[in-house]
Design a protein around this motif. Structure first.
Motif, PDB file in Angstrom:
ATOM      1  N   GLU A 280     -16.939  53.614 -36.813  1.00 49.35           N
ATOM      2  CA  GLU A 280     -18.031  54.017 -37.701  1.00 49.35           C
ATOM      3  C   GLU A 280     -18.704  52.766 -38.293  1.00 49.35           C
ATOM      4  O   GLU A 280     -18.038  51.838 -38.741  1.00 49.35           O
ATOM      5  N   GLY A 281     -20.034  52.770 -38.233  1.00 50.57           N
ATOM      6  CA  GLY A 281     -20.792  51.637 -38.734  1.00 50.57           C
ATOM      7  C   GLY A 281     -21.184  50.632 -37.663  1.00 50.57           C
ATOM      8  O   GLY A 281     -21.964  49.709 -37.925  1.00 50.57           O
ATOM      9  N   SER A 282     -20.677  50.816 -36.453  1.00 54.74           N
ATOM     10  CA  SER A 282     -20.952  49.865 -35.372  1.00 54.74           C
ATOM     11  C   SER A 282     -22.344  50.060 -34.792  1.00 54.74           C
ATOM     12  O   SER A 282     -22.885  51.168 -34.748  1.00 54.74           O
ATOM     13  N   LYS A 283     -22.908  48.944 -34.323  1.00 54.63           N
ATOM     14  CA  LYS A 283     -24.110  48.961 -33.499  1.00 54.63           C
ATOM     15  C   LYS A 283     -23.717  48.396 -32.145  1.00 54.63           C
ATOM     16  O   LYS A 283     -22.918  47.453 -32.066  1.00 54.63           O
ATOM     17  N   ALA A 284     -24.264  48.977 -31.080  1.00 54.69           N
ATOM     18  CA  ALA A 284     -23.839  48.547 -29.750  1.00 54.69           C
ATOM     19  C   ALA A 284     -24.902  48.853 -28.711  1.00 54.69           C
ATOM     20  O   ALA A 284     -25.831  49.639 -28.939  1.00 54.69           O
ATOM     21  N   ILE A 285     -24.743  48.225 -27.562  1.00 57.41           N
ATOM     22  CA  ILE A 285     -25.561  48.506 -26.384  1.00 57.41           C
ATOM     23  C   ILE A 285     -24.657  49.200 -25.369  1.00 57.41           C
ATOM     24  O   ILE A 285     -23.564  48.700 -25.052  1.00 57.41           O
ATOM     25  N   LEU A 286     -25.089  50.340 -24.868  1.00 57.16           N
ATOM     26  CA  LEU A 286     -24.374  51.038 -23.803  1.00 57.16           C
ATOM     27  C   LEU A 286     -25.211  50.952 -22.530  1.00 57.16           C
ATOM     28  O   LEU A 286     -26.401  51.257 -22.547  1.00 57.16           O
ATOM     29  N   LEU A 287     -24.606  50.540 -21.445  1.00 51.67           N
ATOM     30  CA  LEU A 287     -25.253  50.507 -20.130  1.00 51.67           C
ATOM     31  C   LEU A 287     -24.514  51.500 -19.243  1.00 51.67           C
ATOM     32  O   LEU A 287     -23.340  51.308 -18.912  1.00 51.67           O
ATOM     33  N   ILE A 288     -25.214  52.571 -18.888  1.00 51.76           N
ATOM     34  CA  ILE A 288     -24.554  53.719 -18.254  1.00 51.76           C
ATOM     35  C   ILE A 288     -25.046  53.905 -16.821  1.00 51.76           C
ATOM     36  O   ILE A 288     -26.234  54.161 -16.595  1.00 51.76           O
ATOM     37  N   PRO A 289     -24.152  53.794 -15.830  1.00 47.19           N
ATOM     38  CA  PRO A 289     -24.550  54.045 -14.439  1.00 47.19           C
ATOM     39  C   PRO A 289     -24.958  55.503 -14.258  1.00 47.19           C
ATOM     40  O   PRO A 289     -24.471  56.393 -14.972  1.00 47.19           O
ATOM     41  N   SER A 290     -25.833  55.741 -13.306  1.00 46.41           N
ATOM     42  CA  SER A 290     -26.423  57.082 -13.158  1.00 46.41           C
ATOM     43  C   SER A 290     -25.410  58.205 -12.938  1.00 46.41           C
ATOM     44  O   SER A 290     -25.610  59.307 -13.460  1.00 46.41           O
ATOM     45  N   PRO A 291     -24.288  58.016 -12.197  1.00 49.90           N
ATOM     46  CA  PRO A 291     -23.345  59.125 -12.050  1.00 49.90           C
ATOM     47  C   PRO A 291     -22.714  59.564 -13.366  1.00 49.90           C
ATOM     48  O   PRO A 291     -22.209  60.682 -13.471  1.00 49.90           O
ATOM     49  N   LEU A 292     -22.740  58.685 -14.382  1.00 48.42           N
ATOM     50  CA  LEU A 292     -22.203  59.045 -15.694  1.00 48.42           C
ATOM     51  C   LEU A 292     -23.317  59.412 -16.661  1.00 48.42           C
ATOM     52  O   LEU A 292     -23.088  59.611 -17.852  1.00 48.42           O
ATOM     53  N   ALA A 293     -24.547  59.520 -16.111  1.00 47.70           N
ATOM     54  CA  ALA A 293     -25.707  59.953 -16.903  1.00 47.70           C
ATOM     55  C   ALA A 293     -26.233  61.256 -16.305  1.00 47.70           C
ATOM     56  O   ALA A 293     -25.572  62.286 -16.389  1.00 47.70           O
ATOM     57  N   TYR A 294     -27.402  61.203 -15.648  1.00 45.12           N
ATOM     58  CA  TYR A 294     -27.985  62.417 -15.078  1.00 45.12           C
ATOM     59  C   TYR A 294     -27.902  62.456 -13.560  1.00 45.12           C
ATOM     60  O   TYR A 294     -28.493  63.318 -12.925  1.00 45.12           O
ATOM     61  N   GLY A 295     -27.160  61.498 -12.964  1.00 43.00           N
ATOM     62  CA  GLY A 295     -26.886  61.539 -11.538  1.00 43.00           C
ATOM     63  C   GLY A 295     -28.128  61.541 -10.674  1.00 43.00           C
ATOM     64  O   GLY A 295     -29.118  60.868 -10.971  1.00 43.00           O
ATOM     65  N   ASP A 296     -28.063  62.327  -9.592  1.00 45.61           N
ATOM     66  CA  ASP A 296     -29.188  62.371  -8.664  1.00 45.61           C
ATOM     67  C   ASP A 296     -30.165  63.479  -9.002  1.00 45.61           C
ATOM     68  O   ASP A 296     -30.980  63.879  -8.174  1.00 45.61           O
ATOM     69  N   GLN A 297     -30.113  63.992 -10.234  1.00 45.40           N
ATOM     70  CA  GLN A 297     -31.087  64.980 -10.690  1.00 45.40           C
ATOM     71  C   GLN A 297     -32.392  64.279 -11.037  1.00 45.40           C
ATOM     72  O   GLN A 297     -32.413  63.373 -11.852  1.00 45.40           O
ATOM     73  N   ASP A 298     -33.468  64.705 -10.408  1.00 50.48           N
ATOM     74  CA  ASP A 298     -34.783  64.153 -10.711  1.00 50.48           C
ATOM     75  C   ASP A 298     -35.406  64.997 -11.807  1.00 50.48           C
ATOM     76  O   ASP A 298     -35.706  66.163 -11.617  1.00 50.48           O
ATOM     77  N   ARG A 299     -35.591  64.395 -12.977  1.00 52.26           N
ATOM     78  CA  ARG A 299     -36.159  65.108 -14.115  1.00 52.26           C
ATOM     79  C   ARG A 299     -37.608  64.705 -14.359  1.00 52.26           C
ATOM     80  O   ARG A 299     -38.076  64.645 -15.488  1.00 52.26           O
ATOM     81  N   GLY A 300     -38.319  64.406 -13.283  1.00 54.90           N
ATOM     82  CA  GLY A 300     -39.722  64.033 -13.396  1.00 54.90           C
ATOM     83  C   GLY A 300     -39.891  62.551 -13.678  1.00 54.90           C
ATOM     84  O   GLY A 300     -38.951  61.758 -13.579  1.00 54.90           O
ATOM     85  N   THR A 301     -41.123  62.176 -14.015  1.00 54.18           N
ATOM     86  CA  THR A 301     -41.438  60.759 -14.223  1.00 54.18           C
ATOM     87  C   THR A 301     -40.651  60.158 -15.381  1.00 54.18           C
ATOM     88  O   THR A 301     -40.406  58.961 -15.409  1.00 54.18           O
ATOM     89  N   GLN A 302     -40.253  60.996 -16.345  1.00 51.52           N
ATOM     90  CA  GLN A 302     -39.510  60.488 -17.492  1.00 51.52           C
ATOM     91  C   GLN A 302     -38.065  60.146 -17.157  1.00 51.52           C
ATOM     92  O   GLN A 302     -37.442  59.334 -17.834  1.00 51.52           O
ATOM     93  N   MET A 303     -37.524  60.771 -16.109  1.00 55.77           N
ATOM     94  CA  MET A 303     -36.132  60.518 -15.754  1.00 55.77           C
ATOM     95  C   MET A 303     -35.940  60.711 -14.239  1.00 55.77           C
ATOM     96  O   MET A 303     -35.491  61.763 -13.787  1.00 55.77           O
ATOM     97  N   PRO A 304     -36.311  59.679 -13.441  1.00 55.80           N
ATOM     98  CA  PRO A 304     -36.116  59.793 -11.994  1.00 55.80           C
ATOM     99  C   PRO A 304     -34.636  59.895 -11.634  1.00 55.80           C
ATOM    100  O   PRO A 304     -33.764  59.557 -12.429  1.00 55.80           O
TER     101      PRO A 304
END
Length: 320
Positions: A280-304
Motif C-alpha cells: 500500500e502506497g507504492s507507485k510502480a510500472i507494470l509491463l504486461i505481455p499480451s497473453p496476460l492481458a487481452y491476448g489475441d482478442q482484437d478490441r478495435g483500434t484502441q486495443m489491437p
C-alpha cells in the motif's frame, strides 16, 4: 451454446460463408404456406451442390425437435449488409431445435436441414426480433423486411452427442489458445526486454509467469494479496508511448481510483499478479505481455490483438 437464448447472436462484421452453389436447374426460392422462403442445396455424386427444389410438406428427413444442429451461419438485412458470420469464430455454432416461436421461424428452417445441406432462408424480421430474439428491432432493419440466412449444416445430433462434441471443441480451443499464448509470451518478452533497455528502467523484476514490474516509489503499507479489496490509480499506454486511458481522467468514474478484489479474476491476469507484488502506497510500472492481458482478442483500434501493455500504477489502499 445449448441455452434457450440460442439465436441471440452478436452483430459483427465478416465475410460471407456460403460457398458458391451449383446453379443447375431450379435455382430459385420456394415459399411454404407459413411464409418461410428457402433454397436448400445438397451435394450430388460429383461433389457439387444442387438445389433440392421444393420440399414436400410431409418430408421428415430434416432435424427433429430435441436434436441439435451444428452449423455455420451468416445473415444479412434487406440492404444486403452482413450482420453476423459464425466463421469469424474458430468453431461452428450449435443450435438446439425447439418448438417454433412463430410460423415461418428460424426453428422451422432448421427442421428442413439434414447433415451436409447448405441453405438460404428468408425470414420475417419483425417476427424474428419480437418472438425469437426477444429484442426491439434495430434501426438498420426495415420494418416489414426479411433477414436472409445462409446456412451450412455440419451435423444433426442428439443433445447428448452434441454436448460431447462441444466438450471436445472446447478442449481443442483451450489447447490452441495455450499453444498460442506460450509462443506469444516469448515474442512479447523479447520486446519488453528491449523496451526496458531503451527506456533505461531501473530495478525491474519479473514474475514467474512473465509480468515485469518496477517499483518507482516504495509504500509502507501492507502487502497486497489475493482476497484484498484494493484501490488503484493507473495510466494505461502502449510501448510506443500512446496513452489509452487514465483513471484520473475517466469521466465515467469521475476520476476516482479503480477498486476491485485482488486475485478473483475481476481484472486481467497481469494486474492480479502485478498488483500483488506491491505494498500500500507504492507507485510502480507494470509491463504486461499480451497473453496476460487481452491476448489475441482484437478490441478495435484502441486495443489491437496481442497488445503489450504498460500500466503506471499507484496502489492507494489495501483493505484486508
Amino acid at each position: 451454446m445449448l441455452s434457450k437464448t440460442k439465436f441471440l447472436l452478436p452483430l459483427v462484421a465478416g465475410a460471407m460463408l456460403l460457398q458458391s452453389c451449383n446453379n443447375k436447374a431450379n435455382d430459385e426460392f420456394h415459399t411454404r404456406p407459413d411464409g418461410l422462403s428457402y433454397k436448400i442445396y445438397e451435394m450430388n455424386e460429383d461433389g457439387e451442390y444442387e438445389n433440392k427444389g421444393e420440399v414436400a410438406a410431409d418430408d421428415s428427413t430434416g432435424a427433429k425437435i430435441g436434436q441439435v444442429v451444428t452449423l455455420n451461419m451468416s445473415y444479412k438485412n434487406a440492404d444486403d449488409s452482413l450482420l453476423f458470420n459464425s466463421r469469424d469464430q474458430k468453431f461452428p455454432i450449435m443450435i438446439p431445435v425447439m418448438e417454433p416461436s412463430f410460423k415461418g421461424s428460424l426453428e422451422d428452417a432448421l427442421t428442413m436441414l439434414s447433415a451436409g445441406d447448405s441453405a438460404v432462408f428468408k425470414i420475417n424480421a419483425d417476427s424474428l426480433f419480437a418472438k425469437t430474439f426477444g429484442q426491439p428491432m434495430p434501426p438498420f432493419i426495415k420494418p416489414g423486411s426479411h433477414l436472409t440466412f445462409f446456412v451450412k449444416a455440419e451435423k444433426v445430433q442428439s443433445r447428448e452427442e452434441a454436448i460431447a462434441d462441444q466438450q471436445k471443441m472446447m478442449e481443442e480451443q483451450m489447447k490452441e489458445a495455450q499453444a498460442h499464448a506460450e509462443n506469444q509470451i516469448k515474442v512479447d518478452d523479447e520486446k519488453i526486454q528491449a523496451y526496458i533497455k531503451e527506456q533505461n528502467l531501473q530495478n525491474v523484476q519479473k514474475t514467474s509467469s512473465g509480468v515485469y514490474y518496477a517499483v518507482t516509489e516504495a509504500g509502507n503499507g501492507p502487502q497486497a494479496s489475493a482476497g484484498d479489496q484494493v484501490s488503484v490509480h493507473y495510466k494505461l499506454s502502449f510501448l510506443d508511448g500512446k496513452e489509452v486511458e487514465s483513471s484520473r481522467d475517466n469521466p465515467m468514474s469521475g476520476g476516482e481510483p479503480f477498486k476491485f478484489t485482488l486475485g478473483q479474476g475481476q481484472v486481467i491476469k497481469g494486474w492480479d499478479e502485478g498488483i500483488s507484488q506491491l505494498k500500500e502506497g507504492s507507485k510502480a510500472i507494470l509491463l504486461i505481455p499480451s497473453p496476460l492481458a487481452y491476448g489475441d482478442q482484437d478490441r478495435g483500434t484502441q486495443m489491437p490483438a496481442n497488445s503489450i501493455l504498460r500500466f503506471d500504477v499507484e496502489l492507494l489502499d489495501v483493505n484486508k
